[in-house]
Design an enzyme around this catalytic site. Structure first.
Site, short mmCIF file in Angstrom:
data_model
loop_
_atom_site.label_atom_id
_atom_site.label_comp_id
_atom_site.label_asym_id
_atom_site.label_seq_id
_atom_site.Cartn_x
_atom_site.Cartn_y
_atom_site.Cartn_z
N GLU A 1 -10.67 7.15 3.62
CA GLU A 1 -9.65 6.66 4.55
C GLU A 1 -9.69 7.40 5.89
O GLU A 1 -10.74 7.63 6.46
CB GLU A 1 -8.28 6.72 3.89
CG GLU A 1 -8.21 5.89 2.62
CD GLU A 1 -6.84 5.84 2.00
OE1 GLU A 1 -5.95 5.24 2.61
OE2 GLU A 1 -6.66 6.38 0.90
N ASP B 1 0.86 -1.17 0.00
CA ASP B 1 0.00 0.00 0.00
C ASP B 1 0.90 1.23 0.00
O ASP B 1 2.13 1.14 0.14
CB ASP B 1 -0.93 -0.03 1.21
CG ASP B 1 -2.23 0.73 0.97
OD1 ASP B 1 -2.26 1.57 0.05
OD2 ASP B 1 -3.21 0.48 1.70
#
Length: 828
Positions: A529, A328
């Site tokens: 997020e 990520d």
């Protein structure tokens, strides 16, 4: 794994554990794992994968590896954001992949038309295959977050976010959505989607809750494989045929169990990690997913990106995954002992490709090359990672596909928002709506009625689509940026006019002619997020204007239908009480007409479509019910998972309790809110400045600072322990300051931050506006990072300094997305 050294290294970890102690066996291992981050692969299931290795492909990999230099191999291990690398760079550095991060786009234009995406990929691809040294040409691949459609591309069909799809309980629909998304992604030439997210969210305060299908692992398992099949095609059938793209199931493993905090720590036993959080991998891997993305998060204190027992021991050796693991966004830099530019530990643990953003990607390449040469990364581990990457590229047809613009689906921009894709999306909207209340059978509304449509979300495609919608946070967009979309208002208006009635849009709910009924559309504004992490599940604790609108219409005797937009279940007892009917619409995407399909009746008064959706998450009875899952002791929701009324089977909902629990809460993204700094920090002053309290929205909820002049003065927030803002500074997030000037500045004023070293930007110009008016200032975090602040250890996240006189009131300091409009690194 095929390589002996890597297998031996992992076997050593599995045998000894992190502290060098002999790992427990059998049932003792399961108990031990409750406090350990050491997984025991023999306790995990072996998967019967549909995709088997092809000897011809393996032979091609052998031939390629034998001709690749160590420089070539290391290059394949690196993926760089297009904001940080140019096509020209790939002529020298033969990297494995590029990506567009949340706000990265061609020409630095998030609204770039689709042909520009294809044109840019051609440029990167051309550079990647340009070589004259006789070594193998390995084309670059492009990864993108197509998480609810090809959501970075203007004109694409945006489907409901996963939380709504979970409510639909329709696995075959999921496959169709995956296929439509793949086709629209392929139209731009891009060949890799970072989807699906298969988190099993346990705490709905997490800002990524809407990216998860459900809190129930069975629903996630039923969907993950179908989405992979839709994106990649079916093994043995249309697998990776034109129009399909590479899929990546994410985030391995336990990302939904971090206590509502992004990139947090999932503190559970190995049994829970396996039986709950791994559910999506049981079907996604079986369906043939070619890549897996390890999580930012930790399991029992150990970062997943560095956990060899899970990445190699469980995922690769036990489950049989032979694709590659893609990191990520700079997550490898969070592994102990690592930086963003140097992390052999992650590769040795089982990561195959770094995802990197930043200007120093050449340092990552150089350090990884050095470690491959000196054996820090064993040759066998390097070859295994490259073998996996080459396998995926060969299975995806990358070597034969040719230039992106030459591929069968490339340039077919008519696929973006194509009628059949919009029809699938509209069906998904209909099926994902959950009816929570319909007292007096207010719904469906008669099409010949006079209907008032109100609320801030009624005519806002961006709000109904949520985060990851053209822009990363879903902010800064207008309806014009969704040329193939339809707002909820537009869909209702069309349905009512078709039935001979009249619909009127007024965001504030004011009307000249009394309506027969009102539809109020409201809810969360877009986020993605960590910016979406919440302190509680209370909807809009500060702004009660939506509730006031509902109450005003209801008090006037008008039947009120509430359509609630949200990325998670929220405590809305007061809003439910103030409405006659309440619909949880979640984040339906660009096909707002799907809501009218269910709410507005046919001309004969019968429903055109009944409600289909049932909750895939439990709905809270109290604002502090953060962890609310059916298997938990004392399970006591307002609406249980699986709840959902229909026209055929309704119920009368009694008045709900609106009692709030005693005690305050802390906003995890706030530095200063409601007149107080957050726990673990203190407010400090230095020099000639006086501090008092003042009211804004509540008694003494803000601070007043009077800078007297005649010497350097500062006010600042000091953290008892440094806070990590690394991830936040990589994106488009800002330090947001809600302020009011009571005395104009007489000297330069700066806004600063300190971590390792201090840095500041001038804000004098922003403070010279109208006196006495509350305003907001946004300074991008990268301004401080670029000036040398160590964003991983920020000790003073907010410093205001001046040597002159200044009167300044402060009501809030937080890290969030800047509002629409230009932002800069200061104004003089």
């Amino acid at each position: 794994m095929s390589n002996g050294l890597a297998a031996l290294a992992v076997a050593t970890v599995l045998a000894t554990g992190a502290a060098g102690q002999q790992a427990p066996k059998g049932s003792d291992a399961r108990a031990s794992a409750a406090s350990s981050a050491l997984a025991h692969p023999d306790l995990w299931p072996k998967l019967q994968l549909r995709r088997q290795r092809d000897p011809k492909i393996e032979a091609r990999i052998d031939a390629l590896l034998s001709r690749m230099s160590i420089e070539d191999k290391v290059g394949q291990l690196i993926q760089v954001d297009i904001a940080s690398i140019t096509p020209k760079d790939l002529e020298t550095y033969k990297l494995g992949s590029i990506l567009n991060g949340g706000n990265s786009a061609p020409n630095n234009d998030e609204f770039a038309p689709a042909p520009e995406w294809l044109k840019l990929f051609d440029a990167y691809w051309d550079a990647s295959v340009k070589r004259s040294d006789g070594r193998p040409v390995v084309p670059v691949i492009w990864g993108t977050d197509a998480v609810h459609g090809a959501n970075n591309i203007v004109g694409a069909t945006l489907f409901p976010h996963n939380i709504g799809l979970g409510a639909a309980r329709d696995p075959e629909l999921i496959r169709k959505i995956g296929a439509a998304t793949a086709a629209e992604t392929a139209a731009t030439g891009i060949d890799w989607s970072f989807a699906p997210t298969v988190a099993v969210v346990q705490d709905d305060r997490w800002g990524r809750t809407y990216e998860s299908y459900s809190e129930d692992p069975a629903i996630v398992e039923a969907y993950a494989g179908k989405m992979v099949e839709g994106i990649q095609g079916t093994v043995g059938g249309d697998f990776m045929r034109p129009g399909h793209v590479i899929s990546s199931i994410k985030h391995f493993l336990g990302d939904g169990g971090t206590g509502g905090r992004d990139q947090g720590d999932t503190r559970v036993s190995e049994e829970v990690l396996r039986d709950v959080h791994a559910a999506g991998y049981r079907s996604g891997l079986v369906a043939g997913a070619l890549t897996v993305m390890p999580s930012f998060s930790s399991w029992n204190g150990t970062k997943m990106t560095g956990n060899a027992s899970l990445l190699t021991g469980v995922l690769k050796q036990r489950m049989g995954f032979d694709g590659f693991a893609i990191g990520d966004w700079n997550a490898h830099g969070q592994v102990p002992g690592c930086t963003n530019e140097d992390c052999a530990a992650a590769i040795n643990a089982g990561l195959d490709m770094f995802m990197y953003s930043g200007a120093k990607w050449k340092e990552l390449y150089a350090n990884t090359l050095r470690e491959a040469r000196d054996g820090t990364i064993p040759a066998a581990r390097l070859d295994d990672a490259v073998r996996r990457i080459l396998r995926v590229k060969l299975l995806a047809g990358t070597f034969e596909a040719g230039r992106p613009s030459s591929r069968p689906y490339s340039g077919r921009f008519e696929l973006l928002g194509a009628p059949d894709h919009r029809a699938i999306a509209r069906q998904a909207v209909r099926e994902s709506l959950v009816l929570l209340k319909n007292n007096g059978s207010v719904l469906p509304l008669k099409p010949g009625a006079n209907i008032l449509v109100a609320g801030r979300g009624a005519d806002d495609i961006g709000q109904q689509s949520g985060g990851w919608s053209i822009t990363w946070q879903g902010t800064g967009v207008t309806n014009a940026n969704f040329p193939n979309g339809q707002s909820i208002w537009s869909g209702i208006d069309a349905a009512v006019r078709a039935g001979g009635g009249k619909a009127t849009l007024t965001a504030d709910g004011r009307y000249a002619t009394r309506p027969d009924a009102a539809i109020v559309v409201f809810g969360e504004t877009p986020y993605a997020e960590f910016t979406g992490d919440r302190p509680t599940l209370e909807y809009s604790p500060e702004d009660k204007s939506d509730l006031a609108l509902l109450k005003r219409l209801k008090a006037a005797g008008i039947p009120v239908v509430a359509v609630f937009l949200s990325g998670r279940p929220l405590w809305v007892n007061a809003e439910i009480n103030a409405a006659d009917a309440f619909v949880a619409a979640f984040l339906p995407g660009t096909e707002g007409g799907g809501i009218a399909d269910v709410l507005i009746a046919r001309p004969d008064g019968k429903p055109r479509y009944d409600f289909h959706g049932t909750l895939s998450y439990s709905w809270p009875k109290r604002l502090d019910q953060y962890v609310l899952n059916r298997r938990d002791p004392g399970y006591d929701p307002l609406f249980p998972i699986g709840y959902g009324l229909t026209y055929a089977k309704g119920a009368q909902l009694p008045v709900l309790s609106e009692t709030r629990p005693a005690g305050g809460v802390v906003d995890q993204n706030a530095l200063f809110v409601r007149g107080r700094v957050v726990a673990g920090a203190r407010l400090a002053t230095a020099g000639p400045v006086r501090q008092t309290r003042v009211d804004r929205n509540a008694q003494e909820d803000s601070l007043r600072f009077a800078f007297a002049g005649g010497g350097d003065a500062r006010v600042m927030i000091e953290e008892s322990r440094g806070i990590d803002l690394t991830r936040e500074s990589n994106g488009q997030l800002s330090l947001l300051l809600d302020y009011r000037v009571t005395q104009a500045p007489t000297a330069e004023v700066t806004l600063g931050m300190e971590g390792g070293k201090p840095a500041s930007v001038p804000i004098t110009g922003a403070l010279r506006g109208e006196l006495g008016a509350w305003r907001q200032l946004a300074v991008p975090l990268h301004c401080f990072a670029d000036a040398g602040v160590a964003m991983g250890q920020v000790t003073r996240p907010w410093i205001v300094a001046t040597s002159g006189r200044l009167g300044l009131d402060i009501s809030s300091v937080r890290v969030a997305s800047a509002p629409p409009g230009p932002v800069s690194c200061g104004t003089r």
